[in-house]
Motif scaffolding. Structure first.
Motif, PDB file in Angstrom:
ATOM      1  N   CYS A  86       7.201  -2.570 -16.862  1.00  0.00           N
ATOM      2  CA  CYS A  86       7.651  -1.612 -15.760  1.00  0.00           C
ATOM      3  C   CYS A  86       8.904  -1.635 -15.076  1.00  0.00           C
ATOM      4  O   CYS A  86       9.471  -2.878 -15.287  1.00  0.00           O
ATOM      5  N   GLU A 103       1.328  -0.053 -17.073  1.00  0.00           N
ATOM      6  CA  GLU A 103       0.207  -0.434 -16.398  1.00  0.00           C
ATOM      7  C   GLU A 103       0.400  -1.540 -15.543  1.00  0.00           C
ATOM      8  O   GLU A 103       0.810  -2.628 -16.054  1.00  0.00           O
ATOM      9  N   GLN A 104       0.246  -1.594 -14.196  1.00  0.00           N
ATOM     10  CA  GLN A 104       0.529  -2.584 -13.229  1.00  0.00           C
ATOM     11  C   GLN A 104      -0.791  -3.210 -13.134  1.00  0.00           C
ATOM     12  O   GLN A 104      -1.992  -2.576 -12.749  1.00  0.00           O
ATOM     13  N   PRO A 105      -0.892  -4.672 -12.908  1.00  0.00           N
ATOM     14  CA  PRO A 105      -2.132  -5.327 -12.612  1.00  0.00           C
ATOM     15  C   PRO A 105      -2.627  -5.020 -11.283  1.00  0.00           C
ATOM     16  O   PRO A 105      -1.788  -4.817 -10.476  1.00  0.00           O
ATOM     17  N   VAL A 106      -4.053  -5.264 -11.033  1.00  0.00           N
ATOM     18  CA  VAL A 106      -4.521  -4.744  -9.690  1.00  0.00           C
ATOM     19  C   VAL A 106      -4.679  -5.965  -8.874  1.00  0.00           C
ATOM     20  O   VAL A 106      -5.028  -7.281  -9.331  1.00  0.00           O
ATOM     21  N   GLU A 107      -4.281  -6.035  -7.708  1.00  0.00           N
ATOM     22  CA  GLU A 107      -4.310  -7.173  -6.758  1.00  0.00           C
ATOM     23  C   GLU A 107      -4.886  -6.912  -5.439  1.00  0.00           C
ATOM     24  O   GLU A 107      -4.715  -5.772  -5.062  1.00  0.00           O
ATOM     25  N   LYS A 108      -5.958  -7.732  -5.273  1.00  0.00           N
ATOM     26  CA  LYS A 108      -6.681  -7.519  -4.036  1.00  0.00           C
ATOM     27  C   LYS A 108      -6.782  -8.579  -3.202  1.00  0.00           C
ATOM     28  O   LYS A 108      -7.092  -9.559  -3.733  1.00  0.00           O
ATOM     29  N   TRP A 145     -11.439 -10.902  -4.139  1.00  0.00           N
ATOM     30  CA  TRP A 145     -10.074 -11.186  -4.453  1.00  0.00           C
ATOM     31  C   TRP A 145      -9.764 -10.950  -6.032  1.00  0.00           C
ATOM     32  O   TRP A 145     -10.531 -10.951  -6.928  1.00  0.00           O
ATOM     33  N   GLU A 146      -8.552 -10.386  -6.264  1.00  0.00           N
ATOM     34  CA  GLU A 146      -8.239 -10.093  -7.738  1.00  0.00           C
ATOM     35  C   GLU A 146      -6.633 -10.167  -7.898  1.00  0.00           C
ATOM     36  O   GLU A 146      -5.726  -9.923  -7.202  1.00  0.00           O
ATOM     37  N   ASN A 147      -6.241 -11.195  -8.722  1.00  0.00           N
ATOM     38  CA  ASN A 147      -4.844 -11.452  -9.382  1.00  0.00           C
ATOM     39  C   ASN A 147      -4.084 -12.054  -7.900  1.00  0.00           C
ATOM     40  O   ASN A 147      -3.130 -11.777  -8.166  1.00  0.00           O
ATOM     41  N   VAL A 195       0.805  -9.634  -0.251  1.00  0.00           N
ATOM     42  CA  VAL A 195      -0.126  -8.453  -0.634  1.00  0.00           C
ATOM     43  C   VAL A 195      -1.067  -7.872   0.707  1.00  0.00           C
ATOM     44  O   VAL A 195      -1.605  -8.853   1.197  1.00  0.00           O
ATOM     45  N   ASP A 255      -7.157  -5.847   1.880  1.00  0.00           N
ATOM     46  CA  ASP A 255      -8.032  -4.793   1.835  1.00  0.00           C
ATOM     47  C   ASP A 255      -9.311  -4.432   2.835  1.00  0.00           C
ATOM     48  O   ASP A 255      -9.975  -3.700   2.668  1.00  0.00           O
TER      49      ASP A 255
END
Length: 353
Positions: A52, A61-66, A108-110, A154, A157
């Motif tokens: 990117c 494609e950007q990784p999903v962070e939650k 949580w993600e990444n 981040v 959410d």
């Protein structure tokens, strides 16, 4: 007709020869065949997605962070100490919040960790670091509504809020053994006094009948074998006969010496005085008494009465010599003889006994 037969035989011979030729060629071909080794297909090479920020950014494609960090109000402290449902120490009156929750770890993600601030609108009332499934307990002395959590770098959410209420905290039950009060007894100058011990987790409460009852504080229980009732007794000030001085009387103890028996003497002395008149006076005088030694306890004392002494009136006897002197001497001699005989008899009886 013969030509036809011969023609048929010729055709049959030709067919048989063609079949044999075909079979021989096929057999020769099988023997000369060489076994072929199959070749593996080459592995497909996955092309990396374009980075990117380059000219290919439109297709990257950007990784999903939650991140999922919520604020939850737990309880209000009703006493000092560690609460059972949070495991954290709080002072009485504290409101306890929890930042994060173990069950939210899968949301949580990444992301490994974030910094957070919590308060009304995400203000910095509380702050710290959150990781997947972590939970921090924070306290405040002020009731507050609408506490939310902001995270960085981040964004969080979770957008919910939490508010304080009067839900009491839970505490482990602690067993205590009360110490009994002490009593200063009443005197003639002041009534008795009950002194209560210093206690932290229980107290002694005076009842209407004057006794004291041990009562445990909230979160504590009295031991099963503990003494929970105390009776101080009568505490009224002493009066009247209770305050009079006692009089001490001294009594001489009896002696243990055996009794002493006094036996009168058996010796008598008789004196006669004569005058020129015809009247004579005779007097008898007993000698001083003598003490008799005490006898053993098994033998009773013997008392000897004095023997009678004969008194002869002088007027009944003839006078001899001048003025009856001879008569008087005779009487004295007779009395002495009788007295000696009586004394001898008494002593003999004493010895015989």
């Amino acid at each position: 007709m013969n030509k036809r037969i011969l023609g048929g035989l010729a055709v049959a011979a030709m067919l048989a020869g063609g079949l044999a030729l075909t079979t021989g060629v096929a057999s020769a071909t099988d023997e000369a065949r060489v076994e072929e080794t199959p070749t593996e297909a080459p592995e497909a090479v996955e092309e990396a997605p374009p980075e990117c920020g380059t000219y290919q950014s439109d297709s990257c494609e950007q990784p999903v962070e939650k991140v999922y960090v919520r604020a939850t109000f737990i309880c209000k402290a009703t006493q000092d100490g560690v609460t059972e449902n949070t495991g954290t120490s709080a002072n009485v009156g504290d409101y306890i919040f929890r930042i994060g929750r173990a069950a939210d770890a899968d949301l949580w993600e990444n992301v490994d960790s974030v910094d957070y601030t919590a308060g009304v609108g995400g203000s910095g009332l509380f702050s710290g670091t959150a990781t997947p499934g972590s939970q921090d307990f924070k306290t405040t002395q002020s009731a507050i509504a609408g506490v939310s959590v902001l995270t960085s770098p981040v964004a969080n959410d979770y957008y919910g809020t939490a508010s304080t209420n009067a839900t009491p905290c839970e505490y482990p039950v602690i067993e205590v053994t009360p110490v009994a009060p002490t009593v200063t007894a009443p005197t003639c100058d002041a009534p008795g006094i009950v002194e209560l011990p210093e206690t932290d987790n229980y107290g002694w409460v005076k009842q209407d009948d004057g006794t004291y009852l041990a009562v445990a504080d909230e979160g504590y229980v009295l031991a099963d074998d503990a003494v929970t009732m105390f009776d101080p007794g009568d505490l009224d000030q002493l009066t009247g006969s209770q305050c009079e001085e006692e009089t001490t009387t001294t009594t001489t103890p009896p002696t243990t010496e055996p009794p002493v028996t006094t036996v009168p003497s058996t010796t008598s002395t008789t004196s006669t005085t004569s005058t020129t008149s015809t009247t004579s006076t005779t007097s008898t005088t007993e000698a001083p008494t003598e003490a008799v030694a005490a006898l053993p306890p098994a033998q009773a004392p013997t008392t000897t009465a004095p023997a009678p002494v004969a008194t002869i009136p002088a007027a009944g006897l003839p006078a001899t010599g001048s003025n009856g002197t001879g008569t008087t001497a005779l009487i004295a001699l007779l009395a002495t003889s009788l007295g000696g005989a009586a004394l001898f008899a008494a002593r003999r009886r004493t010895a015989t006994s």
